[in-house]
Design an enzyme around this catalytic site. Structure first.
Site, PDB file in Angstrom:
ATOM      1  N   HIS A 194       0.841  -1.197   0.000  1.00 54.72           N
ATOM      2  CA  HIS A 194       0.000   0.000   0.000  1.00 54.72           C
ATOM      3  C   HIS A 194       0.872   1.242   0.000  1.00 54.72           C
ATOM      4  O   HIS A 194       1.927   1.261   0.626  1.00 54.72           O
ATOM      5  CB  HIS A 194      -0.927   0.022   1.222  1.00 54.72           C
ATOM      6  CG  HIS A 194      -2.119   0.886   1.012  1.00 54.72           C
ATOM      7  ND1 HIS A 194      -2.095   2.237   1.236  1.00 54.72           N
ATOM      8  CD2 HIS A 194      -3.351   0.588   0.538  1.00 54.72           C
ATOM      9  CE1 HIS A 194      -3.273   2.733   0.921  1.00 54.72           C
ATOM     10  NE2 HIS A 194      -4.059   1.766   0.486  1.00 54.72           N
ATOM     11  N   ASP A 210      -8.014  -5.296  -0.893  1.00 56.46           N
ATOM     12  CA  ASP A 210      -8.417  -6.157  -2.011  1.00 56.46           C
ATOM     13  C   ASP A 210      -8.067  -7.626  -1.801  1.00 56.46           C
ATOM     14  O   ASP A 210      -8.505  -8.474  -2.574  1.00 56.46           O
ATOM     15  CB  ASP A 210      -7.759  -5.670  -3.313  1.00 56.46           C
ATOM     16  CG  ASP A 210      -8.308  -4.332  -3.732  1.00 56.46           C
ATOM     17  OD1 ASP A 210      -9.540  -4.198  -3.758  1.00 56.46           O
ATOM     18  OD2 ASP A 210      -7.515  -3.411  -4.000  1.00 56.46           O
TER      19      ASP A 210
HETATM   20  N1  COA Z   1       4.204  -7.434  -4.529  1.00 55.21           N
HETATM   21  C1  COA Z   1       5.545  -7.457  -4.586  1.00 55.21           C
HETATM   22  N2  COA Z   1       6.306  -6.361  -4.421  1.00 55.21           N
HETATM   23  C2  COA Z   1       5.688  -5.208  -4.180  1.00 55.21           C
HETATM   24  C3  COA Z   1       4.295  -5.114  -4.093  1.00 55.21           C
HETATM   25  C4  COA Z   1       3.560  -6.295  -4.283  1.00 55.21           C
HETATM   26  N3  COA Z   1       2.233  -6.285  -4.219  1.00 55.21           N
HETATM   27  N4  COA Z   1       3.947  -3.851  -3.826  1.00 55.21           N
HETATM   28  C5  COA Z   1       5.082  -3.149  -3.770  1.00 55.21           C
HETATM   29  N5  COA Z   1       6.132  -3.972  -3.972  1.00 55.21           N
HETATM   30  C6  COA Z   1       7.543  -3.596  -3.989  1.00 55.21           C
HETATM   31  C7  COA Z   1       7.890  -3.007  -5.358  1.00 55.21           C
HETATM   32  O1  COA Z   1       8.289  -4.005  -6.261  1.00 55.21           O
HETATM   33  C8  COA Z   1       8.974  -2.052  -5.002  1.00 55.21           C
HETATM   34  O2  COA Z   1      10.165  -2.777  -4.787  1.00 55.21           O
HETATM   35  P1  COA Z   1      11.580  -2.165  -5.245  1.00 55.21           P
HETATM   36  O3  COA Z   1      11.738  -0.901  -4.443  1.00 55.21           O
HETATM   37  O4  COA Z   1      12.531  -3.250  -4.901  1.00 55.21           O
HETATM   38  O5  COA Z   1      11.456  -1.891  -6.708  1.00 55.21           O
HETATM   39  C9  COA Z   1       8.537  -1.508  -3.642  1.00 55.21           C
HETATM   40  O6  COA Z   1       7.726  -2.538  -3.056  1.00 55.21           O
HETATM   41  C10 COA Z   1       7.704  -0.217  -3.741  1.00 55.21           C
HETATM   42  O7  COA Z   1       6.637  -0.455  -4.670  1.00 55.21           O
HETATM   43  P2  COA Z   1       5.869   0.650  -5.461  1.00 55.21           P
HETATM   44  O8  COA Z   1       5.079  -0.004  -6.541  1.00 55.21           O
HETATM   45  O9  COA Z   1       6.797   1.753  -5.848  1.00 55.21           O
HETATM   46  O10 COA Z   1       4.931   1.196  -4.307  1.00 55.21           O
HETATM   47  P3  COA Z   1       3.736   2.197  -4.513  1.00 55.21           P
HETATM   48  O11 COA Z   1       3.558   2.905  -3.238  1.00 55.21           O
HETATM   49  O12 COA Z   1       3.922   3.000  -5.731  1.00 55.21           O
HETATM   50  O13 COA Z   1       2.527   1.195  -4.828  1.00 55.21           O
HETATM   51  C11 COA Z   1       0.771  -0.295  -4.710  1.00 55.21           C
HETATM   52  C12 COA Z   1       1.518   0.839  -3.995  1.00 55.21           C
HETATM   53  C13 COA Z   1      -0.491  -0.595  -3.928  1.00 55.21           C
HETATM   54  C14 COA Z   1       0.390   0.140  -6.108  1.00 55.21           C
HETATM   55  C15 COA Z   1       1.666  -1.522  -4.774  1.00 55.21           C
HETATM   56  O14 COA Z   1       1.945  -1.984  -3.470  1.00 55.21           O
HETATM   57  C16 COA Z   1       1.073  -2.618  -5.616  1.00 55.21           C
HETATM   58  O15 COA Z   1       1.254  -2.626  -6.837  1.00 55.21           O
HETATM   59  N6  COA Z   1       0.327  -3.590  -5.007  1.00 55.21           N
HETATM   60  C17 COA Z   1      -0.354  -4.589  -5.772  1.00 55.21           C
HETATM   61  C18 COA Z   1      -1.640  -4.057  -6.359  1.00 55.21           C
HETATM   62  C19 COA Z   1      -2.692  -3.857  -5.327  1.00 55.21           C
HETATM   63  O16 COA Z   1      -2.953  -4.705  -4.487  1.00 55.21           O
HETATM   64  N7  COA Z   1      -3.375  -2.718  -5.408  1.00 55.21           N
HETATM   65  C20 COA Z   1      -4.457  -2.383  -4.522  1.00 55.21           C
HETATM   66  C21 COA Z   1      -4.052  -1.289  -3.591  1.00 55.21           C
HETATM   67  S1  COA Z   1      -5.280  -0.998  -2.358  1.00 55.21           S
END
Ligand code: COA
Length: 371
Positions: free
Chosen positions: A257, A308
């Site tokens: 998140h 989710d």
């Molecule tokens: N699975 C594996 N790794 C994850 C992850 C996940 N669900 N969510 C984040 N990470 C990792 C990223 O790969 C990244 O690693 P790195 O720094 O080694 O490259 C790090 O954590 C930061 O991720 P990032 O995507 O930049 O974080 P964000 O704050 O931009 O994104 C979300 C937040 C929710 C978009 C992200 O956690 C995600 O894509 N989750 C899955 C989708 C999801 O469940 N969305 C619903 C949200 S309520």
């Protein structure tokens, strides 16, 4: 000027709707735990739109207005007949349906507070009927009319399934609606606010927000979670499957998140719901598989399960089609989108950030024959 990729940590508005402080979530100062355990979704909608909980008379009147407006315009039903309902993702159908509801609302462009509140009720009421109706039409079944004696949650499930709904299911579904109702400036709510900050109308704001919610990094994640669980199939296969995904640098849907670091306060309620509902249908494996994945990702990556993750196995256990999970999220979040759009109108300024240009400069234009 410095940039913040993804606007992380940037505060762009003041709000008195929803707060997230120290990983605790509250609507208008009421803890999400109390609301999830005690409130009807209708009470929460009223709270978000009026910044106070309704008394019994107010709730009765508000519920009456909502159910009264649930019937869809005939024109929308005709449009559904022309759409390729079996082959189109329900989020695309819903986005189009809300846009069409705007086309058939004579008040669409009347921007007074009173007209906006009337439209708010119509949108919140009709979005439930629209989802239930197109879901039944694509199965070749006749639509079911809303029942004025039912709550919002029960009415939706009844219109969707066409049968008497088990009280445990109604209670769980109502709780899920409460938990998804609002979440401060998430991507879709921000989209809605950006849209109406141009002084566009509520239907445009909801249509834009549905588009933003559809993506798998936002509301679309719940459908991806059930897809993943189905692919895994058995509890023993969960960890090897996840290990492979992590090794391939793939994201695990329903995990992580932007704002919550220790845990999503909504997830524990949905987890309990998933435990009860999967047990009720004798398919605990969905819950057990989810729990294994949650623990593994927490341990290995330090990431919490989000809203989710457990909603997927909970909705699956209610027999809801997987591609309706995100539309159901939209149905609930409509209450928050509307609250935020009304707030935006009240103290509006165009939202127009800047980008830092990093491309080439001083190119000399060449006629097409010379390129
Ligand atoms: N699975 C594996 N790794 C994850 C992850 C996940 N669900 N969510 C984040 N990470 C990792 C990223 O790969 C990244 O690693 P790195 O720094 O080694 O490259 C790090 O954590 C930061 O991720 P990032 O995507 O930049 O974080 P964000 O704050 O931009 O994104 C979300 C937040 C929710 C978009 C992200 O956690 C995600 O894509 N989750 C899955 C989708 C999801 O469940 N969305 C619903 C949200 S309520």
């Amino acid at each position: 000027m410095s940039t913040s990729k993804g606007l992380e940590g940037v505060i762009v508005a003041e709000t008195d709707i929803t707060s997230i402080v120290d990983d605790q979530l509250a609507y208008v100062g009421y803890s999400i735990d109390d609301l999830a355990n005690h409130a009807l979704f209708e009470e929460v909608i009223y709270l978000l739109w009026n910044k106070k909980l309704p008394n019994q008379t107010e709730l009765k009147e508000f519920t009456h207005q909502l159910t009264k407006e649930m019937t869809l315009p005939e024109e929308l039903l005709n449009h559904f007949q022309t759409m390729n309902l079996e082959k189109t993702h329900p989020m695309s159908i819903l986005r189009t349906a809300v846009s069409l509801l705007g086309v058939y609302d004579p008040e669409v462009d009347i921007m007074s507070e009173e007209a906006n509140r009337r439209k708010a009720i119509r949108i919140q009421a009709r979005i439930a009927t629209a989802i239930a109706v197109f879901s039944r039409l694509r199965q070749g079944k006749a639509p079911i009319m809303p029942n004025p004696n039912y709550s919002y949650a029960e009415n939706f499930l009844h219109m969707l399934k066409g049968e008497a709904i088990d009280p445990l299911e109604v209670e769980a579904f109502n709780k899920a609606l409460v938990l998804h109702a609002d979440h401060e400036l998430n991507a879709s709510t921000f989209t809605a606010r950006v849209c109406v900050a141009t002084l566009s109308d509520l239907y445009s704001g909801i249509t834009a927000a549905i588009g933003a919610l559809k993506g798998p990094l936002h509301g679309g994640a719940n459908e991806q979670v059930i897809r993943m669980l189905t692919e895994i199939g058995e509890v023993d296969r969960a960890i090897p499957y996840i290990e492979e995904k992590i090794a391939n640098k793939e994201k695990i849907m329903g995990m992580g998140h932007r704002v919550y670091k220790t845990g999503d306060p909504r997830a524990k309620h949905l987890k309990e719901m998933s435990r009860k509902l999967t047990a009720k249908i004798g398919q605990e494996k969905w819950y057990l598989m989810s729990e294994k994945i949650e623990n593994y990702i927490k341990e290995e990556k330090g990431l919490p399960a989000n809203v989710d993750f457990y909603s997927a196995s909970a909705y699956h256990s209610m027999g809801i089609d997987h591609d309706l999970f995100t539309p159901i999220f939209a149905m609930s979040r409509t209450s928050g989108w509307i609250a935020h759009m009304l707030e935006q109108y009240q103290n509006n300024r165009l939202i127009r950030p800047r980008a830092e240009y990093v491309g080439p400069v001083k190119h000399v234009y060449q006629p097409i024959s010379k390129r």
